[in-house]
Design a protein around this motif. Structure first.
Motif, PDB file in Angstrom:
ATOM      1  N   VAL A  63       0.863  -1.181   0.000  1.00  0.00           N
ATOM      2  CA  VAL A  63       0.000   0.000   0.000  1.00  0.00           C
ATOM      3  C   VAL A  63       0.902   1.234   0.000  1.00  0.00           C
ATOM      4  N   THR A  64       0.676   2.142  -0.930  1.00  0.00           N
ATOM      5  CA  THR A  64       1.482   3.358  -1.016  1.00  0.00           C
ATOM      6  C   THR A  64       0.759   4.511  -0.333  1.00  0.00           C
ATOM      7  N   VAL A  65       1.440   5.118   0.629  1.00  0.00           N
ATOM      8  CA  VAL A  65       0.893   6.231   1.397  1.00  0.00           C
ATOM      9  C   VAL A  65       1.544   7.525   0.931  1.00  0.00           C
ATOM     10  N   GLY A  66       0.721   8.528   0.637  1.00  0.00           N
ATOM     11  CA  GLY A  66       1.241   9.816   0.203  1.00  0.00           C
ATOM     12  C   GLY A  66       0.906  10.928   1.181  1.00  0.00           C
ATOM     13  N   SER A  67       1.586  12.042   1.015  1.00  0.00           N
ATOM     14  CA  SER A  67       1.249  13.262   1.759  1.00  0.00           C
ATOM     15  C   SER A  67       1.779  14.449   0.983  1.00  0.00           C
ATOM     16  N   LYS A  68       1.336  15.628   1.360  1.00  0.00           N
ATOM     17  CA  LYS A  68       1.894  16.860   0.805  1.00  0.00           C
ATOM     18  C   LYS A  68       3.204  17.170   1.526  1.00  0.00           C
ATOM     19  N   ALA A 103      -0.358  16.024  -5.241  1.00  0.00           N
ATOM     20  CA  ALA A 103      -0.711  14.882  -4.391  1.00  0.00           C
ATOM     21  C   ALA A 103      -1.997  14.219  -4.887  1.00  0.00           C
ATOM     22  N   ARG A 104      -2.947  15.036  -5.266  1.00  0.00           N
ATOM     23  CA  ARG A 104      -4.210  14.503  -5.791  1.00  0.00           C
ATOM     24  C   ARG A 104      -3.974  13.780  -7.126  1.00  0.00           C
ATOM     25  N   ASP A 105      -3.161  14.365  -8.003  1.00  0.00           N
ATOM     26  CA  ASP A 105      -2.858  13.741  -9.279  1.00  0.00           C
ATOM     27  C   ASP A 105      -2.150  12.400  -9.091  1.00  0.00           C
ATOM     28  N   ALA A 106      -1.282  12.328  -8.075  1.00  0.00           N
ATOM     29  CA  ALA A 106      -0.578  11.079  -7.805  1.00  0.00           C
ATOM     30  C   ALA A 106      -1.559   9.975  -7.424  1.00  0.00           C
ATOM     31  N   MET A 107      -2.598  10.334  -6.683  1.00  0.00           N
ATOM     32  CA  MET A 107      -3.609   9.335  -6.342  1.00  0.00           C
ATOM     33  C   MET A 107      -4.391   8.923  -7.592  1.00  0.00           C
ATOM     34  N   THR A 115      -4.201   8.660   1.423  1.00  0.00           N
ATOM     35  CA  THR A 115      -3.638   9.846   2.063  1.00  0.00           C
ATOM     36  C   THR A 115      -4.549  10.275   3.202  1.00  0.00           C
ATOM     37  N   ILE A 116      -4.087  11.269   3.942  1.00  0.00           N
ATOM     38  CA  ILE A 116      -4.963  12.020   4.847  1.00  0.00           C
ATOM     39  C   ILE A 116      -5.114  13.408   4.239  1.00  0.00           C
ATOM     40  N   GLU A 117      -6.342  13.734   3.876  1.00  0.00           N
ATOM     41  CA  GLU A 117      -6.635  14.969   3.147  1.00  0.00           C
ATOM     42  C   GLU A 117      -7.576  15.837   3.983  1.00  0.00           C
ATOM     43  N   TYR A 118      -7.761  17.083   3.561  1.00  0.00           N
ATOM     44  CA  TYR A 118      -8.585  18.038   4.291  1.00  0.00           C
ATOM     45  C   TYR A 118      -9.903  18.276   3.565  1.00  0.00           C
ATOM     46  N   THR A 119     -10.978  18.325   4.343  1.00  0.00           N
ATOM     47  CA  THR A 119     -12.302  18.468   3.748  1.00  0.00           C
ATOM     48  C   THR A 119     -12.448  19.772   2.964  1.00  0.00           C
ATOM     49  N   GLY A 120     -11.903  20.862   3.481  1.00  0.00           N
ATOM     50  CA  GLY A 120     -11.997  22.146   2.779  1.00  0.00           C
ATOM     51  C   GLY A 120     -11.286  22.122   1.448  1.00  0.00           C
ATOM     52  N   TYR A 274     -11.209  22.625   7.603  1.00  0.00           N
ATOM     53  CA  TYR A 274     -10.236  21.700   7.035  1.00  0.00           C
ATOM     54  C   TYR A 274     -10.012  20.550   8.009  1.00  0.00           C
ATOM     55  N   ASN A 275     -11.059  19.785   8.234  1.00  0.00           N
ATOM     56  CA  ASN A 275     -10.905  18.584   9.055  1.00  0.00           C
ATOM     57  C   ASN A 275     -10.160  17.529   8.244  1.00  0.00           C
ATOM     58  N   ALA A 276      -9.211  16.890   8.877  1.00  0.00           N
ATOM     59  CA  ALA A 276      -8.458  15.836   8.206  1.00  0.00           C
ATOM     60  C   ALA A 276      -9.287  14.558   8.157  1.00  0.00           C
ATOM     61  N   ALA A 277      -9.193  13.839   7.044  1.00  0.00           N
ATOM     62  CA  ALA A 277      -9.902  12.571   6.887  1.00  0.00           C
ATOM     63  C   ALA A 277      -9.082  11.658   5.986  1.00  0.00           C
ATOM     64  N   VAL A 278      -9.291  10.368   6.123  1.00  0.00           N
ATOM     65  CA  VAL A 278      -8.610   9.396   5.268  1.00  0.00           C
ATOM     66  C   VAL A 278      -9.270   9.409   3.885  1.00  0.00           C
ATOM     67  N   SER A 279      -8.450   9.461   2.844  1.00  0.00           N
ATOM     68  CA  SER A 279      -8.947   9.562   1.470  1.00  0.00           C
ATOM     69  C   SER A 279      -8.230   8.532   0.604  1.00  0.00           C
ATOM     70  N   MET A 280      -8.983   7.809  -0.210  1.00  0.00           N
ATOM     71  CA  MET A 280      -8.393   6.776  -1.073  1.00  0.00           C
ATOM     72  C   MET A 280      -9.310   6.515  -2.271  1.00  0.00           C
ATOM     73  N   ARG A 281      -8.746   5.907  -3.285  1.00  0.00           N
ATOM     74  CA  ARG A 281      -9.558   5.525  -4.433  1.00  0.00           C
ATOM     75  C   ARG A 281     -10.538   4.420  -4.027  1.00  0.00           C
ATOM     76  N   GLN A 282     -11.644   4.343  -4.756  1.00  0.00           N
ATOM     77  CA  GLN A 282     -12.679   3.361  -4.433  1.00  0.00           C
ATOM     78  C   GLN A 282     -12.154   1.936  -4.552  1.00  0.00           C
ATOM     79  N   ASP A 283     -11.296   1.676  -5.547  1.00  0.00           N
ATOM     80  CA  ASP A 283     -10.755   0.327  -5.693  1.00  0.00           C
ATOM     81  C   ASP A 283      -9.881  -0.078  -4.517  1.00  0.00           C
ATOM     82  N   VAL A 284      -9.177   0.890  -3.937  1.00  0.00           N
ATOM     83  CA  VAL A 284      -8.343   0.611  -2.761  1.00  0.00           C
ATOM     84  C   VAL A 284      -9.226   0.292  -1.558  1.00  0.00           C
TER      85      VAL A 284
END
Length: 337
Positions: A63-68, A103-107, A115-120, A274-284
C-alpha cells in the motif's frame, strides 16, 4: 547547541524524502501509466502491532501512502503509514509530494493509494465549489458524497482536528495597526496598503479558498496588497521579526504559540473547515476494507490540540516527523516498537 551528531540522520532522512518526492513528480510528468514505474521507498522506522492488529486483507500487501510537503502533512502521512504497517501492510512511503494538486494527481494516476486529506481542500480545490459549508460534519458528508460520485474517491473517518488558513501578526504590529480581525485588515489595505505588507506562499496566493477568495469576501482588491511570496516555513519567523506585518499561517501550527503571534479573527467566516480525513480511491477501499477500520480510532484521537503539539515538536524542537508520528502512536497504544 547541544552537539551536532544527532543532526546527521535527520538530514539524511529529509534528503531521502525530497528525492522520493522528486522522483514522483518526474514520473508523473513523463507518464507513469505508460512506463509502469512505481515510486516510493520503505518507511524509515519499524513498528509492531498494538491495539492495531494484523488484518487478513492487508497482511503482506503493498500500500502506497502519500502526503503533501509541509510538516503537518508529513506527520499525518507517517501516522497513516505506521498504522497500516502495524496492520501487516508493506507500506511504500511517498510522503512529501509538493502541492495539493500534485498529491491529488498522484492518487488519480495510481502512484498513491491512500492519504490524509482536508475536507476544505476537497470541497473547494478538487470539487470546484465556491461556498464552504459552515457545519464541519455536513462539510465532510458533502465532500464524501460528491467526490465518490464524481471521481471515485472515498473519504472516511474525519478527525476532530481542523487546520484552516488564517492571517497572523506579531504583538508589536498588532498594537501598532490595531488590527485583530480580517475586516480590520481589509480596511487597513484600503486605507494604507504600505502598512499591510503580507507574506504568503504560492499556493495560498492562487487558491480560491485562499487569498483571492478572502479578498473577495472582505471586499478589497488583492492587487493593492504589498505581497511577498515565501516558503511556508519561513513566513512564521518573518511575521515574528516584523519583516512582514501580516502573514499566512495554518491554525494548528505550533510556531504560532512558540513565536507569540496573534491570529486574526475570520469574522465573516470565510475560510472553510479543514478537518483531516482518510482519502483513497474506491478500488483501494474495496480491496482493503480494513483501512477504514484500523484508522477510525487513530483519526478520532487527532484533535487540533494534539496535532498542534506534534507540529511544534518538529518545527520548534527540530524532531523528525517520522519519530514524532511513531512516538504518538506508541503513546496511545496503537502500535508498539
Amino acid at each position: 547547541m547541544t552537539g551536532s551528531a544527532p543532526r546527521g540522520p535527520r538530514i539524511t532522512r529529509r534528503l531521502i524524502r525530497s528525492c522520493i518526492a522528486l522522483a514522483a513528480a518526474i514520473s508523473l510528468t513523463v507518464g507513469v501509466a505508460a512506463c509502469g514505474l512505481q515510486s516510493g521507498g520503505a518507511l524509515p522506522l519499524q513498528v509492531k502491532p498494538g491495539s492495531i492488529t494484523v488484518q487478513p486483507d492487508l497482511d503482506g500487501q503493498t500500500v502506497t501512502v502519500g502526503s503533501k510537503d509541509f510538516t503537518e502533512q508529513v506527520i499525518l502521512g507517517y501516522i497513516l503509514g505506521f498504522s497500516l504497517s502495524a496492520a501487516g501492510a508493506n507500506v511504500r512511503d511517498l510522503t512529501n509530494i509538493q502541492g495539493s494538486n500534485s498529491a491529488r494527481d498522484a492518487m488519480a494516476a495510481g502512484q498513491v493509494d491512500v492519504t490524509i486529506e482536508y475536507t476544505g481542500t476537497g470541497w473547494i480545490n478538487y470539487l470546484g465549489n465556491e461556498q464552504p459549508i459552515p457545519d464541519p460534519t455536513k462539510q465532510f458528508e458533502a465532500v464524501r458524497d460528491e467526490d465518490l460520485k464524481k471521481n471515485g474517491i472515498v473519504w472516511v473517518n474525519p478527525a476532530p482536528m481542523d487546520n484552516t488558513y488564517a492571517l497572523a501578526v506579531n504583538q508589536e504590529n498588532a498594537q501598532k495597526t490595531g488590527v485583530s480581525t480580517l475586516s480590520e485588515y481589509a480596511a487597513l489595505v484600503k486605507k494604507d496598503p504600505a502598512a499591510a505588507t503580507t507574506c504568503v506562499e504560492t499556493e495560498f496566493r492562487s487558491r480560491q479558498d485562499g487569498f483571492p477568495g478572502m479578498a473577495a469576501k472582505y471586499g478589497f482588491d488583492p492587487a493593492q496588497v504589498q505581497m511577498q511570496i515565501l516558503q511556508t516555513g519561513i513566513i512564521y519567523q518573518a511575521i515574528a521579526n516584523g519583516n512582514c506585518v501580516f502573514g499566512e499561517v495554518f491554525t494548528t501550527d505550533g510556531r504560532i504559540k512558540a513565536l507569540n503571534l496573534n491570529v486574526l479573527e475570520d469574522d465573516k467566516q470565510f475560510f472553510p473547515h479543514y478537518n483531516a480525513a482518510v482519502s483513497m480511491r474506491q478500488d483501494v477501499d474495496e480491496q482493503f476494507p480494513s483501512i477504514a477500520k484500523i484508522t477510525a480510532p487513530v483519526m478520532a484521537k487527532l484533535t487540533s490540540e494534539e496535532i498542534t503539539e506534534l507540529n511544534r515538536q518538529v518545527d520548534v524542537e527540530g524532531r523528525e516527523p517520522a519519530d514524532v508520528a511513531r512516538d504518538w502512536l506508541v503513546k496511545n497504544g496503537f502500535v508498539t516498537v
